[in-house]
Motif scaffolding. Structure first.
Motif, short mmCIF file in Angstrom:
data_model
loop_
_atom_site.label_atom_id
_atom_site.label_comp_id
_atom_site.label_asym_id
_atom_site.label_seq_id
_atom_site.Cartn_x
_atom_site.Cartn_y
_atom_site.Cartn_z
N GLU A 12 0.83 -1.21 0.00
CA GLU A 12 0.00 0.00 0.00
C GLU A 12 0.86 1.25 0.00
O GLU A 12 0.59 2.21 -0.71
CB GLU A 12 -0.90 0.00 1.24
CG GLU A 12 -2.22 -0.72 1.02
CD GLU A 12 -3.20 -0.48 2.16
OE1 GLU A 12 -2.99 -1.10 3.22
OE2 GLU A 12 -4.15 0.30 1.99
N ILE A 13 1.93 1.20 0.81
CA ILE A 13 2.81 2.37 0.89
C ILE A 13 3.48 2.62 -0.46
O ILE A 13 3.53 3.76 -0.94
CB ILE A 13 3.87 2.16 2.01
CG1 ILE A 13 3.17 2.18 3.38
CG2 ILE A 13 4.94 3.21 1.94
CD1 ILE A 13 4.07 1.77 4.52
N LEU A 15 2.46 1.77 -3.39
CA LEU A 15 1.45 2.27 -4.31
C LEU A 15 1.24 3.77 -4.09
O LEU A 15 1.24 4.57 -5.02
CB LEU A 15 0.12 1.54 -4.10
CG LEU A 15 -1.02 2.13 -4.92
CD1 LEU A 15 -0.90 1.67 -6.37
CD2 LEU A 15 -2.37 1.75 -4.36
N HIS A 16 1.11 4.12 -2.82
CA HIS A 16 0.85 5.52 -2.47
C HIS A 16 1.97 6.42 -2.99
O HIS A 16 1.72 7.44 -3.63
CB HIS A 16 0.75 5.62 -0.94
CG HIS A 16 0.08 6.88 -0.46
ND1 HIS A 16 -1.06 6.89 0.29
CD2 HIS A 16 0.40 8.18 -0.68
CE1 HIS A 16 -1.42 8.13 0.54
NE2 HIS A 16 -0.54 8.94 -0.05
N GLY A 18 4.06 5.69 -5.31
CA GLY A 18 4.03 5.64 -6.78
C GLY A 18 3.00 6.63 -7.34
O GLY A 18 3.25 7.31 -8.34
N MET A 19 1.86 6.75 -6.67
CA MET A 19 0.82 7.68 -7.12
C MET A 19 1.31 9.11 -7.04
O MET A 19 1.05 9.93 -7.94
CB MET A 19 -0.42 7.50 -6.24
CG MET A 19 -1.12 6.16 -6.41
SD MET A 19 -1.74 5.93 -8.05
CE MET A 19 -3.41 5.46 -7.70
N ILE A 20 1.99 9.43 -5.94
CA ILE A 20 2.51 10.79 -5.80
C ILE A 20 3.51 11.08 -6.91
O ILE A 20 3.51 12.15 -7.53
CB ILE A 20 3.16 11.00 -4.41
CG1 ILE A 20 2.15 10.74 -3.29
CG2 ILE A 20 3.71 12.41 -4.29
CD1 ILE A 20 2.74 10.80 -1.89
N ARG A 41 7.54 13.74 0.83
CA ARG A 41 6.18 14.09 1.23
C ARG A 41 5.54 12.99 2.07
O ARG A 41 4.81 13.25 3.00
CB ARG A 41 5.31 14.30 -0.01
CG ARG A 41 5.47 15.68 -0.58
CD ARG A 41 4.32 15.96 -1.50
NE ARG A 41 4.66 17.04 -2.38
CZ ARG A 41 3.89 17.40 -3.41
NH1 ARG A 41 2.79 16.71 -3.69
NH2 ARG A 41 4.24 18.40 -4.18
N PHE A 42 5.78 11.76 1.63
CA PHE A 42 5.14 10.66 2.35
C PHE A 42 5.65 10.58 3.78
O PHE A 42 4.94 10.18 4.70
CB PHE A 42 5.37 9.33 1.63
CG PHE A 42 4.56 8.22 2.21
CD1 PHE A 42 3.25 8.03 1.79
CD2 PHE A 42 5.07 7.38 3.20
CE1 PHE A 42 2.47 7.03 2.34
CE2 PHE A 42 4.30 6.38 3.74
CZ PHE A 42 2.99 6.20 3.29
N GLY A 47 7.33 5.33 10.26
CA GLY A 47 6.35 6.00 11.11
C GLY A 47 4.97 5.41 10.91
O GLY A 47 4.24 5.17 11.88
N VAL A 48 4.61 5.16 9.65
CA VAL A 48 3.30 4.57 9.36
C VAL A 48 3.22 3.20 10.00
O VAL A 48 2.23 2.85 10.65
CB VAL A 48 3.09 4.46 7.83
CG1 VAL A 48 1.75 3.79 7.54
CG2 VAL A 48 3.15 5.82 7.19
#
Lengths: 864, 111
Positions: A12-13, A15-16, A18-20, A41-42, A47-48
């Motif tokens: 998921e991370i 992908l996220h 990659g989208m940015i 930015r992420f 941390g997540v």
């Protein structure tokens, strides 16, 4: 399950991010820049993940969540330990010391006092003894044993044994051995099935059976016969008579060194008043020891009526067999040591708690941050507990190592005279106790800082100064506890030291220096009583002829031996009706020169000579000053007076001499009044020999003494001659051993107490920097500031010392039974110990308090 | 213009709202909130994913793996019936709360 969740989160991370990247590329960013910017930015994927952990926790099973939490805490704890090497090192050392000494002392006490006897179902075994009309416990006479055994119904069976020193002859060479006469029921009752052959039959165990059979111990079989399976049927010369070996018994664990067993063959009528043997029984299923006691009381009462001359007023006592193997001394000293090590362990708890509370102060910031980040209280508490556990896990092997290393030293300190001390080992029960000690320490020292920190997490968390004050008070209270415990430990060592000094410096009457003790044996079936007297006189004369030998005599019970014969006397012209009104005395049958050989001086009259030595000769006695004082008044000179000697029918004896009292029964108790009879009276068949030699010559003369005895009486070897000074050491072995351990504990206690005061003073200086700086700025004199700081920590030590003295009033009560020549409230000890601890407190507070003087007012004010 | 820190409860209701129209993946949710708030609300990724998880655990949101618009494996989150009810409830609560707050803030202040 966790693995899959983590992987999916990573997807998921990715992908996220990659989208940015795509979004930025669309705005015209270069691929590299977009990638970098997207990751910036992420933020940290870590941390997540961390934030996710707490959400996952809810999904994992309780157990899984717990294990995962512990896993993190352990890793965290290890980092913490490494980060603070000094305090953690100290805590570790304290823990190792506390747990290690607990394991060590427990292993010793376990070996000598606690562990099971080497017999199956040993809790069903009892020892039956006789009690005098005055209530003193005695062994049992052979005739009484026969009656006890025949009449009782509450026990499956009874067995008896009597200690012997048989002479074994190998290749014409006679040597003294260690043996026992045992009843035919003995081995079976104790569950000692023969390794080889058989044990005695009922017929062989009858008076006058003269079976000439012998059972040897497994140890003897291995040592002397090389475990030869063909040993059965071999001949063994015991006391000059050929015996047939019929069996090998596994008796060595219970009676180490005893090699030869012969049938008890008890006298059924004669010598009913001669308590010479031990008797045991195995209780029937469902029968309690009280049932056996009640039955034995009844039988003893029957015997008292039936044989009043010997048994009038005599009772019976039934106790667990353990009491025979584990003496009261062992139990008492063992209890004392366990108590002391318990106190030391508590001190270690207090010290570690103190260190960890100190650490907690330093870590307040870190823990507060974690609380703010959402760590729940339970989680923080478990983290602190885990830190304690990690410390304990590191300490455990080190503590065991300490115990294993120190055990041989402790065993050597105790010498072979402390029963089964030699068997002390670090085994499973000991490890269990060490583990328990570690867990207790961990819980106590881990929970306190945790609870303290929770307070911090509350609304008051920001008010630093006030919580510093709370912490200071808690640490102060811990110091007070440490001092209180230290007082109890050091005080017990102090009392033990005084008692030991009193024991070793007291006037024994006998003079151990230049004295050699040995034994001889003149077997009953080979020497008639007159022959025994003749041979003893001959042997003593020959021994005295050796240059360097000043005197030689025999006594039927050697000084500090296991045999401490007693009897009763009364004034001949004022004889009471009942035995219980007679005066109990200890007695010895001795030869002419015994007094000179023992170093006892004659105060009045004469000692025995040839006239008294004759069997059935003059009925004369020598008494000690104590008995003379008791019977005829202090300072009396009752030469020529007559006493009634308590034997069936009563016997009138004449006092011919008074000697100084001999303190030769126990080191930690005064001997009873003493009466001496001449050796010729009973012509005891295995007497002790006492030889006085020129001072310092004892060791060199021993070979010559042996050679002379072998030449004069080839079949009567001199058994185990030893300088008495050497064997005296074993008499004070328990007190010496206990003193050694208590002294070591005291040292440890003082170090721990000093550490506590040092820490709390240093803490006070740090937390009160600002105030101290202010005082100095306002012109306070340095001495005043110094005194202020000193006072703030010494007050806790003082409270602790006072508290400890209060506690010790109670705890020293437990010591009363092991103290000799000093009361438990000995003023010197009670004065010295508080002073010593006060001095330690002052010294330990001095250094950190000096630091207060170097505080610069400026920097102290600016820092806050 | 400063980033508004999203309170936990607020973030939850925003996510529910983001998923009200259609299923979205995490990036989509963050993107939607940012766009709808006029770039005022920046969703912390560190908070977004745990929040999605939390909602799934409560049964307000369900997820399944699918393929994203750029052909990558992605987890799509969708509102459940329960989640929809929750959204309505929370929206009403929020309305009451925010109008109460604004009444206070816009009243005549006299110190």
């Amino acid at each position: 399950m966790r693995r899959r969740e983590e992987r999916e989160l990573d997807d998921e991370i990715e992908l996220h991010i990659g989208m940015i990247v795509d979004e930025l590329r669309a705005k015209g960013w270069s691929e590299v820049d977009a990638e970098r910017e997207a990751r910036r930015r992420f933020g940290s994927p870590e941390g997540v993940r961390t934030a996710m952990e707490r959400e996952w926790e809810g999904r994992m099973g309780r157990m899984g969540r717990w294990i995962d939490g512990v896993r993190q805490d352990v890793a965290f704890a290890l980092r913490q330990l490494v980060r603070r090497p000094l305090t953690n090192g100290l805590a570790l050392a304290t823990l190792v010391l506390g747990v290690g000494s607990t394991a060590l002392v427990y292993s010793v006490v376990h070996a000598v006092a606690l562990r099971d006897l080497p017999f199956p179902d040993d809790d069903r075994l009892v020892r039956v003894s006789q009690t005098s009309p005055q209530g003193r416990e005695y062994s049992v006479s052979e005739a009484n044993f026969v009656d006890f055994r025949r009449r009782q119904t509450t026990m499956v069976e009874m067995a008896g044994m009597a200690v012997e020193r048989p002479i074994l002859t190998f290749d014409g060479q006679a040597e003294g051995a260690s043996g026992m006469r045992v009843s035919h029921t003995f081995f079976e009752l104790l569950g000692l099935d023969p390794v080889l052959g058989r044990v005695f039959s009922a017929e062989e165990d009858l008076e006058g059976a003269d079976a000439n059979v012998v059972v040897i111990s497994e140890g003897e079989w291995v040592r002397r016969w090389g475990s030869d399976p063909g040993v059965l049927g071999n001949r063994l010369t015991v006391d000059g008579t050929a015996h047939t070996i019929i069996g090998v018994a596994p008796s060595d664990e219970a009676w180490p060194g005893v090699g030869v067993f012969t049938p008890l063959a008890p006298m059924e009528v004669a010598q009913r008043d001669n308590q010479i043997m031990e008797s045991f029984g195995r209780m029937r299923p469902g029968v309690t020891i009280e049932d056996v006691q009640a039955e034995m009381d009844a039988i003893a009462a029957e015997l008292s009526d039936q044989y009043p001359e010997s048994n009038d007023g005599w009772g019976a006592s039934v106790r667990p067999l353990r009491s025979y193997f584990v003496g009261q001394r062992q139990t008492r000293f063992g209890g004392l040591l366990m108590g002391a090590v318990g106190l030391l362990l508590l001190m270690a708890c207090a010290s570690i708690t103190n260190l960890r509370v100190a650490q907690a102060s330093a870590r307040r910031h870190e823990l507060r941050v974690r609380a703010a980040l959402g760590a729940r209280r339970g989680r923080l508490r478990s983290q602190l507990l885990v830190e304690g556990a990690v410390l304990a896990l590191i300490a455990a092997p080190l503590a065991i190592l300490l115990a294993v290393t120190a055990l041989p030293v402790v065993r050597a300190l105790g010498s072979s005279s402390l029963g089964r001390l030699g068997d002390a080992a670090i085994d499973a029960p000991v490890l269990g106790v060490a583990l328990a000690a570690g867990v207790v320490t961990l819980l106590v020292s881990g929970l306190a800082p945790a609870l303290l920190l929770e307070k911090d997490g509350g609304p008051g968390a920001l008010r630093d100064r006030s919580s510093g004050g709370v912490r200071g008070r808690i640490r102060g209270a811990l110091v007070a506890i440490q001092f209180a415990l230290a007082v109890a430990v050091v005080l017990s060592a102090g009392l033990m030291m005084r008692s030991f000094a009193a024991m070793t410096t007291r006037d024994l009457g006998i003079e151990p220096e230049g004295m050699i003790a040995a034994a001889i044996r003149l077997p009953i079936d080979r020497f008639s009583p007159p022959e025994r007297v003749q041979n003893v006189q001959l042997l003593m004369e020959e021994l005295e002829a050796i240059p360097g030998v000043l005197a030689a005599g025999v006594t039927h019970a050697p000084p500090f031996g296991w045999m401490q014969p007693s009897n009763f006397v009364a004034l001949a012209d004022n004889e009471p009706d009942r035995q219980e009104d007679f005066q109990p005395v200890s007695w010895r049958a001795v030869s002419e020169n015994y007094f000179e050989a023992a170093g006892l001086s004659l105060l009045s009259g004469r000692v025995f000579d040839a006239r008294d030595m004759e069997v059935d000769g003059l009925q004369t006695v020598v008494i000690d000053r104590g008995l003379a004082d008791l019977m005829w008044g202090p300072g009396s000179d009752p030469i020529g007076e007559r006493l009634t000697w308590f034997i069936p029918g009563g016997q009138h004896v004449e006092v011919i001499g008074i000697v100084e009292p001999a303190q030769d029964e126990r080191m930690d108790a005064d001997a009873r009044p003493r009466i001496y009879r001449s050796y010729g009276w009973a012509a005891w068949y295995q007497p002790g020999v006492v030889i006085r030699v020129a001072p310092g010559a004892a060791s060199q003369l021993i070979p010559e003494l042996r050679a002379t005895a072998a030449r004069v009486l080839p079949s009567v070897p001199l058994i185990d001659p030893v300088p008495v000074e050497e064997s005296m050491r074993s008499v004070v072995a328990w007190p010496r051993f206990t003193l050694g351990i208590l002294a070591a504990f005291s040292l440890a206690a003082l170090v721990l107490a000093a550490m506590g005061v040092f820490g709390v003073t240093a803490f006070a200086v740090t937390t009160r920097r600002r105030e101290i700086g202010l005082r100095i700025a306002l012109g306070a004199r340095p001495e005043g500031v110094f005194a202020l700081v000193l006072r703030s920590s010494l007050v806790f030590a003082a409270i602790g010392i006072a508290l400890g003295l209060g506690i010790a009033v109670g705890t020293t009560r437990l010591m009363e039974s092991v103290l000799y020549g000093v009361t438990r409230l000995d003023p010197a000890t009670w004065a010295a110990v508080p002073l010593l601890l006060a001095a330690v407190a002052l010294a330990a507070a001095w250094l950190p308090a000096r630091r207060a003087l170097r505080i610069s007012p400026r920097s102290a004010m600016v820092e806050e | 213009m400063s980033d508004l820190e999203l309170l936990r409860g607020t973030l939850d209701v925003l996510i529910l709202k983001a998923l009200a129209a259609d299923a979205k993946h995490g990036y989509g949710v963050a993107q939607w909130i940012r766009a709808m708030s006029g770039e005022e609300l920046l969703v912390e990724e560190g908070a977004l994913y745990p929040a999605l998880h939390r909602l799934a655990k409560r049964g307000w949101v369900q997820s399944e793996w699918g393929v994203s618009e750029n052909n990558r494996r992605a987890r799509f989150y969708a509102l459940t019936a329960q989640g929809r009810a929750q959204l309505e409830l929370q929206t009403r609560t929020w309305d009451r709360y925010s109008s109460a707050v604004s009444r206070v803030l816009t009243s005549e202040a006299d110190g």
